[in-house]
Every structure is written in structure tokens, then in C-alpha cells.
Motif scaffolding. Sequence first.
Motif, PDB file in Angstrom:
ATOM      1  N   VAL A   2      26.516  -0.686  38.220  1.00 45.37           N
ATOM      2  CA  VAL A   2      26.712  -1.248  36.883  1.00 45.37           C
ATOM      3  C   VAL A   2      25.456  -1.997  36.484  1.00 45.37           C
ATOM      4  O   VAL A   2      24.877  -2.723  37.295  1.00 45.37           O
ATOM      5  CB  VAL A   2      27.926  -2.195  36.847  1.00 45.37           C
ATOM      6  N   GLN A   3      25.046  -1.813  35.257  1.00 48.18           N
ATOM      7  CA  GLN A   3      23.877  -2.535  34.735  1.00 48.18           C
ATOM      8  C   GLN A   3      24.234  -3.262  33.449  1.00 48.18           C
ATOM      9  O   GLN A   3      24.978  -2.727  32.624  1.00 48.18           O
ATOM     10  CB  GLN A   3      22.717  -1.566  34.464  1.00 48.18           C
ATOM     11  N   LEU A   4      23.692  -4.452  33.310  1.00 45.50           N
ATOM     12  CA  LEU A   4      23.787  -5.208  32.067  1.00 45.50           C
ATOM     13  C   LEU A   4      22.374  -5.341  31.519  1.00 45.50           C
ATOM     14  O   LEU A   4      21.479  -5.811  32.227  1.00 45.50           O
ATOM     15  CB  LEU A   4      24.387  -6.594  32.297  1.00 45.50           C
ATOM     16  N   SER A  17      17.361 -17.426  12.831  1.00 46.47           N
ATOM     17  CA  SER A  17      18.477 -16.768  13.513  1.00 46.47           C
ATOM     18  C   SER A  17      17.978 -15.638  14.400  1.00 46.47           C
ATOM     19  O   SER A  17      16.931 -15.030  14.130  1.00 46.47           O
ATOM     20  CB  SER A  17      19.457 -16.191  12.494  1.00 46.47           C
ATOM     21  N   LEU A  18      18.736 -15.376  15.437  1.00 50.30           N
ATOM     22  CA  LEU A  18      18.532 -14.217  16.301  1.00 50.30           C
ATOM     23  C   LEU A  18      19.899 -13.695  16.712  1.00 50.30           C
ATOM     24  O   LEU A  18      20.873 -14.458  16.771  1.00 50.30           O
ATOM     25  CB  LEU A  18      17.750 -14.588  17.562  1.00 50.30           C
ATOM     26  N   ARG A  19      19.937 -12.402  17.006  1.00 47.13           N
ATOM     27  CA  ARG A  19      21.164 -11.808  17.525  1.00 47.13           C
ATOM     28  C   ARG A  19      20.855 -11.131  18.846  1.00 47.13           C
ATOM     29  O   ARG A  19      20.043 -10.195  18.896  1.00 47.13           O
ATOM     30  CB  ARG A  19      21.732 -10.790  16.546  1.00 47.13           C
ATOM     31  N   LEU A  20      21.491 -11.604  19.898  1.00 48.27           N
ATOM     32  CA  LEU A  20      21.328 -11.014  21.223  1.00 48.27           C
ATOM     33  C   LEU A  20      22.426  -9.989  21.466  1.00 48.27           C
ATOM     34  O   LEU A  20      23.549 -10.150  20.997  1.00 48.27           O
ATOM     35  CB  LEU A  20      21.383 -12.086  22.297  1.00 48.27           C
ATOM     36  N   SER A  21      22.069  -8.959  22.207  1.00 44.87           N
ATOM     37  CA  SER A  21      23.032  -7.950  22.615  1.00 44.87           C
ATOM     38  C   SER A  21      22.998  -7.798  24.124  1.00 44.87           C
ATOM     39  O   SER A  21      21.946  -7.974  24.751  1.00 44.87           O
ATOM     40  CB  SER A  21      22.730  -6.600  21.965  1.00 44.87           C
ATOM     41  N   CYS A  22      24.129  -7.452  24.699  1.00 42.50           N
ATOM     42  CA  CYS A  22      24.219  -7.166  26.133  1.00 42.50           C
ATOM     43  C   CYS A  22      25.059  -5.906  26.289  1.00 42.50           C
ATOM     44  O   CYS A  22      26.256  -5.923  25.975  1.00 42.50           O
ATOM     45  CB  CYS A  22      24.854  -8.332  26.868  1.00 42.50           C
ATOM     46  N   ALA A  23      24.419  -4.851  26.743  1.00 47.67           N
ATOM     47  CA  ALA A  23      25.105  -3.577  26.908  1.00 47.67           C
ATOM     48  C   ALA A  23      25.358  -3.311  28.381  1.00 47.67           C
ATOM     49  O   ALA A  23      24.430  -3.358  29.194  1.00 47.67           O
ATOM     50  CB  ALA A  23      24.273  -2.458  26.307  1.00 47.67           C
ATOM     51  N   ALA A  24      26.601  -3.030  28.703  1.00 47.39           N
ATOM     52  CA  ALA A  24      26.980  -2.707  30.078  1.00 47.39           C
ATOM     53  C   ALA A  24      27.089  -1.197  30.219  1.00 47.39           C
ATOM     54  O   ALA A  24      27.613  -0.515  29.336  1.00 47.39           O
ATOM     55  CB  ALA A  24      28.299  -3.369  30.432  1.00 47.39           C
ATOM     56  N   SER A  25      26.584  -0.690  31.332  1.00 48.38           N
ATOM     57  CA  SER A  25      26.652   0.746  31.579  1.00 48.38           C
ATOM     58  C   SER A  25      26.858   1.007  33.057  1.00 48.38           C
ATOM     59  O   SER A  25      26.628   0.142  33.893  1.00 48.38           O
ATOM     60  CB  SER A  25      25.366   1.432  31.091  1.00 48.38           C
ATOM     61  N   SER A  70      30.700 -12.425  20.394  1.00 50.59           N
ATOM     62  CA  SER A  70      31.639 -11.358  20.067  1.00 50.59           C
ATOM     63  C   SER A  70      31.415 -10.215  21.038  1.00 50.59           C
ATOM     64  O   SER A  70      30.437 -10.200  21.787  1.00 50.59           O
ATOM     65  CB  SER A  70      31.457 -10.896  18.618  1.00 50.59           C
ATOM     66  N   ARG A  71      32.318  -9.255  21.018  1.00 54.65           N
ATOM     67  CA  ARG A  71      32.174  -8.090  21.887  1.00 54.65           C
ATOM     68  C   ARG A  71      32.808  -6.886  21.233  1.00 54.65           C
ATOM     69  O   ARG A  71      33.733  -7.005  20.435  1.00 54.65           O
ATOM     70  CB  ARG A  71      32.783  -8.363  23.265  1.00 54.65           C
ATOM     71  N   ASP A  72      32.295  -5.734  21.606  1.00 49.65           N
ATOM     72  CA  ASP A  72      32.849  -4.456  21.185  1.00 49.65           C
ATOM     73  C   ASP A  72      33.280  -3.748  22.450  1.00 49.65           C
ATOM     74  O   ASP A  72      32.436  -3.182  23.165  1.00 49.65           O
ATOM     75  CB  ASP A  72      31.799  -3.649  20.411  1.00 49.65           C
ATOM     76  N   ASN A  73      34.553  -3.787  22.759  1.00 44.51           N
ATOM     77  CA  ASN A  73      35.037  -3.226  24.017  1.00 44.51           C
ATOM     78  C   ASN A  73      34.820  -1.715  24.094  1.00 44.51           C
ATOM     79  O   ASN A  73      34.601  -1.174  25.178  1.00 44.51           O
ATOM     80  CB  ASN A  73      36.515  -3.553  24.208  1.00 44.51           C
ATOM     81  N   ALA A  74      34.869  -1.039  22.974  1.00 46.76           N
ATOM     82  CA  ALA A  74      34.661   0.412  22.971  1.00 46.76           C
ATOM     83  C   ALA A  74      33.240   0.767  23.371  1.00 46.76           C
ATOM     84  O   ALA A  74      32.989   1.841  23.921  1.00 46.76           O
ATOM     85  CB  ALA A  74      34.984   0.980  21.600  1.00 46.76           C
ATOM     86  N   LYS A  75      32.299  -0.142  23.088  1.00 45.60           N
ATOM     87  CA  LYS A  75      30.884   0.107  23.409  1.00 45.60           C
ATOM     88  C   LYS A  75      30.431  -0.650  24.642  1.00 45.60           C
ATOM     89  O   LYS A  75      29.252  -0.582  25.012  1.00 45.60           O
ATOM     90  CB  LYS A  75      30.008  -0.288  22.220  1.00 45.60           C
ATOM     91  N   ASN A  76      31.350  -1.397  25.273  1.00 45.96           N
ATOM     92  CA  ASN A  76      30.981  -2.218  26.439  1.00 45.96           C
ATOM     93  C   ASN A  76      29.786  -3.111  26.123  1.00 45.96           C
ATOM     94  O   ASN A  76      28.865  -3.251  26.943  1.00 45.96           O
ATOM     95  CB  ASN A  76      30.683  -1.338  27.661  1.00 45.96           C
ATOM     96  N   THR A  77      29.811  -3.710  24.960  1.00 42.42           N
ATOM     97  CA  THR A  77      28.681  -4.509  24.495  1.00 42.42           C
ATOM     98  C   THR A  77      29.156  -5.871  23.994  1.00 42.42           C
ATOM     99  O   THR A  77      30.215  -5.976  23.367  1.00 42.42           O
ATOM    100  CB  THR A  77      27.935  -3.777  23.365  1.00 42.42           C
ATOM    101  N   MET A  78      28.367  -6.872  24.306  1.00 45.97           N
ATOM    102  CA  MET A  78      28.631  -8.246  23.878  1.00 45.97           C
ATOM    103  C   MET A  78      27.458  -8.717  23.032  1.00 45.97           C
ATOM    104  O   MET A  78      26.320  -8.278  23.235  1.00 45.97           O
ATOM    105  CB  MET A  78      28.794  -9.140  25.108  1.00 45.97           C
ATOM    106  N   TYR A  79      27.754  -9.600  22.101  1.00 42.87           N
ATOM    107  CA  TYR A  79      26.726 -10.097  21.192  1.00 42.87           C
ATOM    108  C   TYR A  79      26.732 -11.622  21.167  1.00 42.87           C
ATOM    109  O   TYR A  79      27.741 -12.263  21.463  1.00 42.87           O
ATOM    110  CB  TYR A  79      26.967  -9.579  19.774  1.00 42.87           C
ATOM    111  N   LEU A  80      25.599 -12.175  20.783  1.00 44.26           N
ATOM    112  CA  LEU A  80      25.517 -13.608  20.519  1.00 44.26           C
ATOM    113  C   LEU A  80      24.703 -13.794  19.247  1.00 44.26           C
ATOM    114  O   LEU A  80      23.490 -13.549  19.249  1.00 44.26           O
ATOM    115  CB  LEU A  80      24.872 -14.369  21.677  1.00 44.26           C
ATOM    116  N   GLN A  81      25.374 -14.166  18.180  1.00 44.97           N
ATOM    117  CA  GLN A  81      24.691 -14.480  16.936  1.00 44.97           C
ATOM    118  C   GLN A  81      24.298 -15.944  16.969  1.00 44.97           C
ATOM    119  O   GLN A  81      25.164 -16.815  17.100  1.00 44.97           O
ATOM    120  CB  GLN A  81      25.598 -14.208  15.736  1.00 44.97           C
ATOM    121  N   MET A  82      23.016 -16.200  16.884  1.00 45.00           N
ATOM    122  CA  MET A  82      22.493 -17.564  16.985  1.00 45.00           C
ATOM    123  C   MET A  82      21.874 -17.948  15.644  1.00 45.00           C
ATOM    124  O   MET A  82      20.892 -17.336  15.221  1.00 45.00           O
ATOM    125  CB  MET A  82      21.456 -17.661  18.100  1.00 45.00           C
TER     126      MET A  82
END
Length: 121
Positions: A2-4, A17-25, A70-82
Motif C-alpha cells: 500500500v502506498q500513500l 490557500s493550498l489544497r493537499l491531496s493524499c491518494a492511497a493505492s 475531506s475524503r472520497d472513499n471511491a477514489k481512496n483519496t483524502m484532502y486538506l483544504q487550508m
Amino acid sequence: QVQLVESGGGLVQAGGSLRLSCAASGSILSIGAMGWYRQAPGKQRELVAAITSGGSTNYAGSVKGRFTISRDNAKNTMYLQMNSLKPEDAAVYYCNAGVIRLGELSNRNYWGQGTQVTVSS
């Protein structure tokens, strides 16, 4: 495996502002709680925000009202809106997730490699 993988860090002026993403695969069966942590030079890693698989959230007091996880479970992705970033928000931001891999029953904890956020005053 598993990778993040985090993305979205960079240099921003204070107030920006910045928006971070974290994609799990990888060989993922399910992802439980996820979170964003940060570590500034000379300081301990601290929890910034966390989110459960059901969408419940909690925030560090220092970012409450400015950051949104926030997160999108269908995409296995989490976000951080700063938003309304401050110089003291500058740090390396890491994502963390509890993952159950395919063919397994136990939850394993994974970390991303980190993404740098720099805030100029």
C-alpha cells in the motif's frame, strides 16, 4: 503493498490557500480513519485533522475554522483544504491511514512521504 502519496504542497503567502491531496493505492480492501499530520523543524509531529470512514472529523485547535479535511472513499483519496494560512502553518505535511489489505483481517498503519508547505509572511 500500500502506498500513500501526498501532493499539493508549495509556497504561499500568508493569508493564502493550498489544497493537499493524499491518494492511497495498492492491494486495499478498506481504509478506516485517515489523518493529516505536520512536522515543523525542531518540533514533534502533530495531528492537524482526522476523518473517519464515515466522515466524522476532528481538528487541532490551531487550525479549526481555517482547514477542512475531506475524503472520497471511491477514489481512496483524502484532502486538506487550508485557508488563511499563517507562517506557523509551515511544515512538512504527512498523511496517515489505517488500511486493511486484500486477503488480510488486521488493520495496518501507513504514512505518506510528506509534502512541504511554506508560508511567507
